[in-house]
Motif scaffolding. Structure first.
Motif, short mmCIF file in Angstrom:
data_model
loop_
_atom_site.label_atom_id
_atom_site.label_comp_id
_atom_site.label_asym_id
_atom_site.label_seq_id
_atom_site.Cartn_x
_atom_site.Cartn_y
_atom_site.Cartn_z
N MET A 1 2.62 -17.02 10.63
CA MET A 1 2.55 -16.95 9.19
C MET A 1 1.95 -15.59 8.80
SD MET A 1 0.71 -19.54 6.46
CE MET A 1 -0.18 -20.35 7.72
N ALA A 2 2.59 -14.90 7.88
CA ALA A 2 2.11 -13.60 7.42
C ALA A 2 0.92 -13.77 6.47
CB ALA A 2 3.23 -12.85 6.73
N ARG A 3 0.10 -12.73 6.43
CA ARG A 3 -1.10 -12.76 5.59
C ARG A 3 -1.29 -11.38 4.97
NH1 ARG A 3 -7.17 -13.70 8.01
NH2 ARG A 3 -7.76 -11.58 7.52
N ARG A 4 -1.72 -11.37 3.73
CA ARG A 4 -2.08 -10.12 3.07
C ARG A 4 -3.50 -10.25 2.55
NH1 ARG A 4 0.39 -6.91 -2.05
NH2 ARG A 4 -1.10 -5.21 -1.89
N ASP A 5 -4.33 -9.26 2.86
CA ASP A 5 -5.72 -9.25 2.42
C ASP A 5 -5.86 -8.46 1.14
OD1 ASP A 5 -7.89 -9.90 4.97
OD2 ASP A 5 -5.77 -9.74 5.41
N TYR A 6 -6.66 -9.00 0.21
CA TYR A 6 -7.00 -8.31 -1.02
C TYR A 6 -8.52 -8.29 -1.11
CZ TYR A 6 -2.23 -9.49 -2.56
OH TYR A 6 -0.88 -9.63 -2.68
N GLU A 7 -9.08 -7.14 -1.44
CA GLU A 7 -10.53 -7.07 -1.62
C GLU A 7 -10.83 -6.30 -2.88
OE1 GLU A 7 -14.60 -6.60 0.93
OE2 GLU A 7 -12.70 -6.25 1.91
N ASP A 8 -11.41 -7.02 -3.85
CA ASP A 8 -11.77 -6.44 -5.15
C ASP A 8 -10.58 -5.73 -5.78
OD1 ASP A 8 -14.40 -7.43 -4.88
OD2 ASP A 8 -14.93 -5.69 -3.66
N ASP A 9 -9.41 -6.37 -5.70
CA ASP A 9 -8.16 -5.83 -6.22
C ASP A 9 -7.79 -6.61 -7.48
OD1 ASP A 9 -5.48 -5.25 -6.79
OD2 ASP A 9 -4.87 -5.26 -4.69
N PRO A 10 -7.75 -5.94 -8.65
CA PRO A 10 -7.42 -6.68 -9.88
C PRO A 10 -6.03 -7.30 -9.86
CG PRO A 10 -7.62 -4.30 -10.31
CD PRO A 10 -8.01 -4.53 -8.88
N GLY A 11 -5.15 -6.83 -8.99
CA GLY A 11 -3.81 -7.39 -8.88
C GLY A 11 -3.70 -8.53 -7.88
N ALA A 12 -4.82 -8.94 -7.30
CA ALA A 12 -4.80 -10.02 -6.30
C ALA A 12 -4.46 -11.36 -6.95
CB ALA A 12 -6.15 -10.12 -5.61
N PRO A 13 -3.76 -12.20 -6.23
CA PRO A 13 -3.52 -13.55 -6.76
C PRO A 13 -4.83 -14.34 -6.80
CG PRO A 13 -2.74 -13.38 -4.50
CD PRO A 13 -3.19 -12.00 -4.90
N GLU A 14 -4.86 -15.34 -7.64
CA GLU A 14 -6.06 -16.18 -7.78
C GLU A 14 -6.18 -17.13 -6.59
OE1 GLU A 14 -7.79 -19.48 -10.91
OE2 GLU A 14 -6.60 -17.80 -11.68
N ALA A 15 -7.40 -17.27 -6.09
CA ALA A 15 -7.65 -18.17 -4.96
C ALA A 15 -7.34 -19.61 -5.35
CB ALA A 15 -9.10 -18.05 -4.51
N ASN A 16 -6.77 -20.35 -4.39
CA ASN A 16 -6.52 -21.78 -4.59
C ASN A 16 -7.12 -22.62 -3.46
OD1 ASN A 16 -4.65 -21.49 -2.46
ND2 ASN A 16 -2.93 -21.26 -3.88
N SER A 17 -7.90 -21.97 -2.58
CA SER A 17 -8.56 -22.71 -1.50
C SER A 17 -9.81 -21.96 -1.04
CB SER A 17 -7.56 -22.94 -0.37
OG SER A 17 -7.80 -22.24 0.78
N LEU A 18 -10.76 -22.72 -0.56
CA LEU A 18 -11.99 -22.18 0.00
C LEU A 18 -12.23 -22.91 1.31
CD1 LEU A 18 -14.57 -20.42 -0.35
CD2 LEU A 18 -15.62 -22.38 -1.46
N GLY B 1 -14.21 -11.85 -4.53
CA GLY B 1 -13.13 -10.89 -4.77
C GLY B 1 -12.31 -10.60 -3.53
N HIS B 2 -12.65 -11.23 -2.40
CA HIS B 2 -11.88 -11.04 -1.17
C HIS B 2 -11.07 -12.31 -0.93
CE1 HIS B 2 -11.73 -10.30 3.44
NE2 HIS B 2 -10.62 -9.93 2.84
N VAL B 3 -9.75 -12.17 -1.01
CA VAL B 3 -8.86 -13.31 -0.78
C VAL B 3 -7.78 -12.93 0.22
CG1 VAL B 3 -9.28 -14.35 -3.05
CG2 VAL B 3 -7.35 -12.78 -2.76
N PHE B 4 -7.27 -13.94 0.91
CA PHE B 4 -6.15 -13.80 1.85
C PHE B 4 -4.99 -14.58 1.25
CE2 PHE B 4 -9.87 -14.89 4.74
CZ PHE B 4 -10.31 -13.58 4.89
N ALA B 5 -3.86 -13.93 1.06
CA ALA B 5 -2.66 -14.61 0.57
C ALA B 5 -1.71 -14.83 1.74
CB ALA B 5 -1.99 -13.77 -0.51
N TYR B 6 -1.38 -16.08 1.99
CA TYR B 6 -0.48 -16.46 3.07
C TYR B 6 0.91 -16.72 2.51
CZ TYR B 6 -4.68 -17.03 5.91
OH TYR B 6 -5.85 -16.81 6.58
N ASP B 7 1.93 -16.58 3.34
CA ASP B 7 3.30 -16.74 2.87
C ASP B 7 3.66 -18.18 2.54
OD1 ASP B 7 3.52 -17.63 5.49
OD2 ASP B 7 5.00 -16.14 6.09
N ASP B 8 2.77 -19.14 2.85
CA ASP B 8 3.03 -20.53 2.47
C ASP B 8 2.48 -20.86 1.08
OD1 ASP B 8 0.28 -20.66 2.89
OD2 ASP B 8 0.38 -22.31 4.35
N GLY B 9 1.89 -19.85 0.39
CA GLY B 9 1.37 -20.06 -0.96
C GLY B 9 -0.14 -20.22 -1.03
N GLU B 10 -0.79 -20.44 0.11
CA GLU B 10 -2.25 -20.54 0.09
C GLU B 10 -2.85 -19.17 -0.19
OE1 GLU B 10 -6.13 -21.84 2.77
OE2 GLU B 10 -4.22 -21.56 3.78
#
Length: 155
Positions: free
Chosen positions: A1-18, A86-95
């Protein structure tokens, strides 16, 4: 599964899991640190991953390190806690996962290096060698926090 890291990026998607997670700064007798090159983003990283039900954070770090690198470790202390919203990981499954990670200090006790389905390379590096490796900023922060000796850090 691919992952993209965002850190303090205003264009980052909103987190939906912790998800609680652990990582380990594994240091051998020569002062080298164990790193893996991740399959999901191609970057060098500390071994680590999400905590499973029924295990402690230390057990999580030990399990993840063994699964990803082939090295069994003993936990020696804590490097820090890392919870930047402000640090989120976006996975290709939508998480989109908000970071919540405890980074532990460990030493190797047995095993031999091998890759896994999560790692394409595994190797030991001197602290200075880590400076030139491609890695996300949150991993570099953990390594630098360990190197500075100002732990445990809370961020």
């Amino acid at each position: 599964m691919a992952r993209r890291d965002y850190e303090d990026d205003p264009g980052a998607p909103e987190a939906n899991s912790l998800v609680p997670a652990a990582s380990a700064v594994v240091v051998d007798g020569d002062g080298r640190v164990l790193l893996q090159r991740r399959t999901d983003n191609g970057m060098w990283a500390l071994p680590g991953g999400k905590m499973e039900l029924g295990e402690s954070i230390g057990d999580c770090a030990i399990r993840e390190t063994y699964e990803e690198t082939g090295v069994t470790v003993e936990i020696m202390g804590i490097v820090g806690t890392y919870t930047n919203p402000g640090h989120v990981f976006a996975y290709d499954d939508g998480e989109v996962r908000q970071e919540f990670s405890i980074c532990l200090l460990a030493r190797p006790v047995s095993g031999s290096l091998h890759t896994s389905d999560e790692s394409i390379e595994v190797a030991w590096f001197t602290p200075d060698e880590t400076d030139a490796l491609p890695m996300v900023s949150s991993i570099r922060k953990r390594i630098n926090d360990w190197r500075s000796g100002h732990g445990p850090v809370v961020s």
